[in-house]
Write a protein that holds these residues in place. Structure first.
Motif, PDB file in Angstrom:
ATOM      1  N   ILE A 175       0.829  -1.203   0.000  1.00 29.87           N
ATOM      2  CA  ILE A 175       0.000   0.000   0.000  1.00 29.87           C
ATOM      3  C   ILE A 175       0.863   1.253   0.000  1.00 29.87           C
ATOM      4  O   ILE A 175       0.620   2.212  -0.751  1.00 29.87           O
ATOM      5  N   GLU A 176       1.902   1.248   0.827  1.00 30.78           N
ATOM      6  CA  GLU A 176       2.789   2.409   0.899  1.00 30.78           C
ATOM      7  C   GLU A 176       3.479   2.664  -0.436  1.00 30.78           C
ATOM      8  O   GLU A 176       3.557   3.812  -0.903  1.00 30.78           O
ATOM      9  N   SER A 177       3.975   1.607  -1.058  1.00 30.10           N
ATOM     10  CA  SER A 177       4.688   1.779  -2.326  1.00 30.10           C
ATOM     11  C   SER A 177       3.754   2.231  -3.438  1.00 30.10           C
ATOM     12  O   SER A 177       4.107   3.097  -4.247  1.00 30.10           O
ATOM     13  N   GLN A 178       2.538   1.687  -3.480  1.00 29.49           N
ATOM     14  CA  GLN A 178       1.610   2.065  -4.531  1.00 29.49           C
ATOM     15  C   GLN A 178       1.074   3.476  -4.326  1.00 29.49           C
ATOM     16  O   GLN A 178       0.806   4.198  -5.291  1.00 29.49           O
ATOM     17  N   PHE A 179       0.924   3.895  -3.071  1.00 28.26           N
ATOM     18  CA  PHE A 179       0.535   5.276  -2.790  1.00 28.26           C
ATOM     19  C   PHE A 179       1.615   6.232  -3.291  1.00 28.26           C
ATOM     20  O   PHE A 179       1.327   7.252  -3.923  1.00 28.26           O
ATOM     21  N   GLY A 180       2.870   5.894  -3.008  1.00 31.91           N
ATOM     22  CA  GLY A 180       3.971   6.724  -3.484  1.00 31.91           C
ATOM     23  C   GLY A 180       4.032   6.773  -4.996  1.00 31.91           C
ATOM     24  O   GLY A 180       4.288   7.838  -5.588  1.00 31.91           O
ATOM     25  N   ARG A 181       3.805   5.622  -5.643  1.00 32.16           N
ATOM     26  CA  ARG A 181       3.808   5.583  -7.114  1.00 32.16           C
ATOM     27  C   ARG A 181       2.700   6.448  -7.683  1.00 32.16           C
ATOM     28  O   ARG A 181       2.905   7.202  -8.634  1.00 32.16           O
ATOM     29  N   ARG A 182       1.503   6.364  -7.081  1.00 30.67           N
ATOM     30  CA  ARG A 182       0.359   7.139  -7.555  1.00 30.67           C
ATOM     31  C   ARG A 182       0.610   8.639  -7.407  1.00 30.67           C
ATOM     32  O   ARG A 182       0.299   9.419  -8.302  1.00 30.67           O
ATOM     33  N   ALA A 183       1.201   9.034  -6.275  1.00 29.91           N
ATOM     34  CA  ALA A 183       1.518  10.445  -6.066  1.00 29.91           C
ATOM     35  C   ALA A 183       2.532  10.926  -7.100  1.00 29.91           C
ATOM     36  O   ALA A 183       2.381  12.014  -7.674  1.00 29.91           O
ATOM     37  N   ALA A 184       3.557  10.106  -7.351  1.00 24.10           N
ATOM     38  CA  ALA A 184       4.584  10.484  -8.328  1.00 24.10           C
ATOM     39  C   ALA A 184       3.989  10.617  -9.726  1.00 24.10           C
ATOM     40  O   ALA A 184       4.336  11.539 -10.474  1.00 24.10           O
ATOM     41  N   GLU A 185       3.098   9.716 -10.085  1.00 21.34           N
ATOM     42  CA  GLU A 185       2.457   9.781 -11.403  1.00 21.34           C
ATOM     43  C   GLU A 185       1.617  11.044 -11.541  1.00 21.34           C
ATOM     44  O   GLU A 185       1.442  11.571 -12.638  1.00 21.34           O
ATOM     45  N   ALA A 186       1.088  11.535 -10.406  1.00 17.49           N
ATOM     46  CA  ALA A 186       0.297  12.764 -10.414  1.00 17.49           C
ATOM     47  C   ALA A 186       1.173  14.009 -10.367  1.00 17.49           C
ATOM     48  O   ALA A 186       0.664  15.137 -10.397  1.00 17.49           O
ATOM     49  N   GLY A 187       2.488  13.808 -10.273  1.00 15.33           N
ATOM     50  CA  GLY A 187       3.409  14.933 -10.208  1.00 15.33           C
ATOM     51  C   GLY A 187       3.359  15.661  -8.869  1.00 15.33           C
ATOM     52  O   GLY A 187       3.640  16.863  -8.786  1.00 15.33           O
ATOM     53  N   MET A 188       3.022  14.917  -7.803  1.00 20.96           N
ATOM     54  CA  MET A 188       2.868  15.511  -6.480  1.00 20.96           C
ATOM     55  C   MET A 188       3.709  14.756  -5.466  1.00 20.96           C
ATOM     56  O   MET A 188       4.049  13.583  -5.670  1.00 20.96           O
ATOM     57  N   SER A 189       4.032  15.443  -4.362  1.00 20.29           N
ATOM     58  CA  SER A 189       4.651  14.740  -3.242  1.00 20.29           C
ATOM     59  C   SER A 189       3.571  13.920  -2.547  1.00 20.29           C
ATOM     60  O   SER A 189       2.372  14.159  -2.736  1.00 20.29           O
ATOM     61  N   GLN A 190       3.991  12.979  -1.713  1.00 19.30           N
ATOM     62  CA  GLN A 190       2.999  12.194  -0.977  1.00 19.30           C
ATOM     63  C   GLN A 190       2.172  13.091  -0.060  1.00 19.30           C
ATOM     64  O   GLN A 190       0.958  12.878   0.097  1.00 19.30           O
ATOM     65  N   ASP A 191       2.803  14.086   0.553  1.00 19.99           N
ATOM     66  CA  ASP A 191       2.068  14.995   1.436  1.00 19.99           C
ATOM     67  C   ASP A 191       0.997  15.758   0.658  1.00 19.99           C
ATOM     68  O   ASP A 191      -0.152  15.879   1.101  1.00 19.99           O
ATOM     69  N   GLU A 192       1.371  16.284  -0.509  1.00 16.17           N
ATOM     70  CA  GLU A 192       0.416  17.032  -1.331  1.00 16.17           C
ATOM     71  C   GLU A 192      -0.732  16.142  -1.778  1.00 16.17           C
ATOM     72  O   GLU A 192      -1.908  16.542  -1.740  1.00 16.17           O
ATOM     73  N   PHE A 193      -0.383  14.930  -2.194  1.00 17.24           N
ATOM     74  CA  PHE A 193      -1.406  14.008  -2.684  1.00 17.24           C
ATOM     75  C   PHE A 193      -2.375  13.632  -1.561  1.00 17.24           C
ATOM     76  O   PHE A 193      -3.595  13.597  -1.759  1.00 17.24           O
ATOM     77  N   TYR A 194      -1.843  13.375  -0.370  1.00 18.80           N
ATOM     78  CA  TYR A 194      -2.675  12.993   0.767  1.00 18.80           C
ATOM     79  C   TYR A 194      -3.612  14.131   1.160  1.00 18.80           C
ATOM     80  O   TYR A 194      -4.812  13.922   1.355  1.00 18.80           O
TER      81      TYR A 194
END
Length: 261
Positions: A175-194
């Motif tokens: 879950i952690e890795s896929q969340f990070g991948r999804r945020a990166a694909e959106a061009g956002m940091s994990q904090d911004e995406f969350y």
């Protein structure tokens, strides 16, 4: 050469670590070896994922012809198996051995496993598709088995304890890795995406009844200011809960043994 069709005939025994390859005559392509192929494949897998890995693209990355790769590997599955075992080699086995007791060894193993899954997002979907019996994977599995054995649990309880800890780590790391991948694909940091995703959830009036009962936990998580801090805190606490559960089971078995005497 082991073809994909040949593998399909006996999938339960299909692994690059079990197949006996015929010796290639002559010398391999200049400047190419299996380690270089595997290192390039890991870079590509980290950047693009499993679906985009191909022999042709890998050959282009290495500056060789696709046929050159077949000197060292027979199929793309071979490459993935070699890549999987290579990243198991990233585990710090010395740190595991240096741990003072089984509890700390489990913690080190769990953190190493989680870190590996987060670094390599393609590892989670690869699990279960391959026998995963390369030398590095076996070395890690042995350390896990040793740590669980040293808990003092009876043999029939050890697999359950192992699953409780390391299936948890697999799920958490996935879950952690896929969340990070999804945020990166959106061009956002994990904090911004969350922050954006939770805000969208909170701002939607259709979710108001559900949010009412979740308000406190959402506010608590937001108070940390960092998704990374949340990942680390929750992981460590959950791991403590699991280890405490094993300790309770060990004590329960010991008490049962005493009563039978």
């Amino acid at each position: 050469m082991v073809k994909a069709a040949d593998r399909a005939k006996n999938p339960a025994r299909s692994s690059v670590w079990l197949e006996k390859r015929a010796t290639r005559s002559g010398g391999g392509p200049a400047g190419l070896d299996r380690d270089r192929i595997v290192a390039a494949s890991i870079r590509m897998l980290d950047e693009e994922g499993l679906a985009k890995l191909s022999m042709r693209k890998l050959a282009t990355e290495l500056g060789v012809t696709a046929m050159s790769l077949y000197w060292y590997v027979d199929t793309k599955d071979d490459i993935i198996e070699f890549a999987m075992d290579s990243v198991y080699g990233e585990f710090d086995l010395a740190a595991i051995d240096a741990a003072r007791d089984w509890q700390d060894r489990i913690r080190v193993l769990a953190r190493e496993y989680r870190a590996m899954l987060v670094r390599h997002t393609w590892m989670s979907p690869s699990a279960g598709q391959y026998l995963n019996i390369g030398p590095n994977a076996i070395a890690v599995a042995y350390k896990i088995q040793q740590a669980i054995s040293d808990t003092g649990l009876s043999l029939d309880r050890q697999p359950g304890a192992m699953s409780a800890v390391f299936q948890f780590v697999y799920g958490y790391g996935t879950i952690e890795s896929q969340f990070g991948r999804r945020a990166a694909e959106a061009g956002m940091s994990q904090d911004e995406f969350y922050v954006d995703s939770v805000k969208a959830f909170r701002d939607d009036p259709e979710f108001s009844p559900q949010i009412e009962g979740m308000q406190e936990i959402l506010d608590e998580r937001a108070s940390h200011g960092s998704v990374g801090a949340i990942w680390d805190r929750d992981f460590d606490h959950a791991l403590d809960v699991l280890i405490a559960g094993i300790e309770v089971m060990v004590a329960r078995e010991a008490e049962g043994a005493r009563r039978q005497k």
